[in-house]
Scaffold this active site. Sequence first.
Site, PDB file in Angstrom:
ATOM      1  N   PRO A  10       0.784  -1.223   0.000  1.00  0.00           N
ATOM      2  CG  PRO A  10      -0.893  -1.546   1.594  1.00  0.00           C
ATOM      3  CD  PRO A  10       0.348  -2.168   1.029  1.00  0.00           C
ATOM      4  CG  ASN A  11      -0.313   4.265   1.236  1.00  0.00           C
ATOM      5  OD1 ASN A  11      -1.285   4.800   0.717  1.00  0.00           O
ATOM      6  ND2 ASN A  11      -0.379   3.674   2.418  1.00  0.00           N
ATOM      7  NE  ARG A  18       3.728   6.693   1.728  1.00  0.00           N
ATOM      8  CZ  ARG A  18       4.084   5.508   2.165  1.00  0.00           C
ATOM      9  NH1 ARG A  18       4.783   4.684   1.396  1.00  0.00           N
ATOM     10  NH2 ARG A  18       3.737   5.116   3.357  1.00  0.00           N
ATOM     11  CE1 TYR A  23       8.397   5.156   3.328  1.00  0.00           C
ATOM     12  CE2 TYR A  23       6.998   7.098   3.461  1.00  0.00           C
ATOM     13  CZ  TYR A  23       7.377   5.864   3.937  1.00  0.00           C
ATOM     14  OH  TYR A  23       6.748   5.331   5.038  1.00  0.00           O
ATOM     15  CG  ASN A  73       8.553  -1.587   0.724  1.00  0.00           C
ATOM     16  OD1 ASN A  73       7.895  -1.734   1.756  1.00  0.00           O
ATOM     17  ND2 ASN A  73       9.139  -0.442   0.406  1.00  0.00           N
ATOM     18  CB  ALA A  76       1.307   0.135   6.565  1.00  0.00           C
ATOM     19  CD  GLU A  97      10.686  -7.285   6.257  1.00  0.00           C
ATOM     20  OE1 GLU A  97      10.969  -8.442   6.700  1.00  0.00           O
ATOM     21  OE2 GLU A  97      10.228  -6.394   6.975  1.00  0.00           O
ATOM     22  CG  HIS A  99      11.161  -1.959   5.394  1.00  0.00           C
ATOM     23  ND1 HIS A  99       9.821  -2.058   5.148  1.00  0.00           N
ATOM     24  CD2 HIS A  99      11.522  -3.083   6.037  1.00  0.00           C
ATOM     25  CE1 HIS A  99       9.385  -3.201   5.648  1.00  0.00           C
ATOM     26  NE2 HIS A  99      10.397  -3.846   6.191  1.00  0.00           N
ATOM     27  CB  ILE A 100      12.247   3.216   0.855  1.00  0.00           C
ATOM     28  CG1 ILE A 100      11.837   2.399  -0.375  1.00  0.00           C
ATOM     29  CG2 ILE A 100      12.927   4.519   0.453  1.00  0.00           C
ATOM     30  CD1 ILE A 100      10.654   2.971  -1.129  1.00  0.00           C
ATOM     31  NE  ARG A 106       9.369   6.483   9.117  1.00  0.00           N
ATOM     32  CZ  ARG A 106       8.497   6.222   8.135  1.00  0.00           C
ATOM     33  NH1 ARG A 106       8.785   5.286   7.234  1.00  0.00           N
ATOM     34  NH2 ARG A 106       7.375   6.897   8.055  1.00  0.00           N
TER      35      ARG A 106
HETATM   36  C1  DHK Z   1       6.970   1.813   3.546  1.00  0.00           C
HETATM   37  C2  DHK Z   1       5.778   2.079   4.140  1.00  0.00           C
HETATM   38  O1  DHK Z   1       4.710   2.368   3.406  1.00  0.00           O
HETATM   39  C3  DHK Z   1       5.630   2.108   5.594  1.00  0.00           C
HETATM   40  O2  DHK Z   1       4.343   1.754   6.023  1.00  0.00           O
HETATM   41  C4  DHK Z   1       6.662   1.244   6.300  1.00  0.00           C
HETATM   42  C5  DHK Z   1       8.137   1.325   4.304  1.00  0.00           C
HETATM   43  C6  DHK Z   1       8.051   1.586   5.791  1.00  0.00           C
HETATM   44  C7  DHK Z   1       9.443   1.771   3.664  1.00  0.00           C
HETATM   45  O3  DHK Z   1      10.293   2.352   4.331  1.00  0.00           O
HETATM   46  O4  DHK Z   1       9.631   1.503   2.473  1.00  0.00           O
HETATM   47  O5  DHK Z   1       6.586   1.425   7.679  1.00  0.00           O
END
Ligand code: DHK
Length: 144
Positions: A10-11, A18, A23, A73, A76, A97, A99-100, A106
């Site tokens: 998501p997102n 964003r 990010y 990735n 959330a 896995e 995470h950017i 955080r």
């Molecule tokens: C991306 C998200 O959308 C967050 O919900 C995660 C992750 C972190 C990222 O760092 O790529 O907590």
Amino acid sequence: MPLIYVLNGPNLNLLGKRQPAIYGHETLADVAALCTAACAAGFETKLLQSNHEGELIDWVHEARDTAAGIVINPGALTHTSIALMDALNTFEPPVIEVHISQVHKREAFRHHSYVSLRADGVIAGLGTEGYAAAVRRICQLARA
Ligand code: DHK
């Protein structure tokens, strides 16, 4: 040609727009290009993104028949989805896995990952470079 699935939750469709301070400015299309460039000869990457948990789970099931590995990735869903972890547990090849952002710097709710209970490697805080590192590692593992 063996496939490496690069799944995004998501997102992440809004990557580049964003919260760029967290990010970065690169888009998901930039991530796709990075993954293609990082992919060793003889492998191919397939980048997918969904805002829906079930769709990501369906792609993990699809990968069971076709993929040499998964880079994921989960957004959330990392912190909430037992169902996604269960799906990844049905997949035998390597899972990395990504995470950017550096999630451990955080909020506390980002420190726990269900997906980490399955992942063979976890990369956080390298920006979009993390995806390239993960693809390289999957190619290495798949060749070994
Ligand atoms: C991306 C998200 O959308 C967050 O919900 C995660 C992750 C972190 C990222 O760092 O790529 O907590």
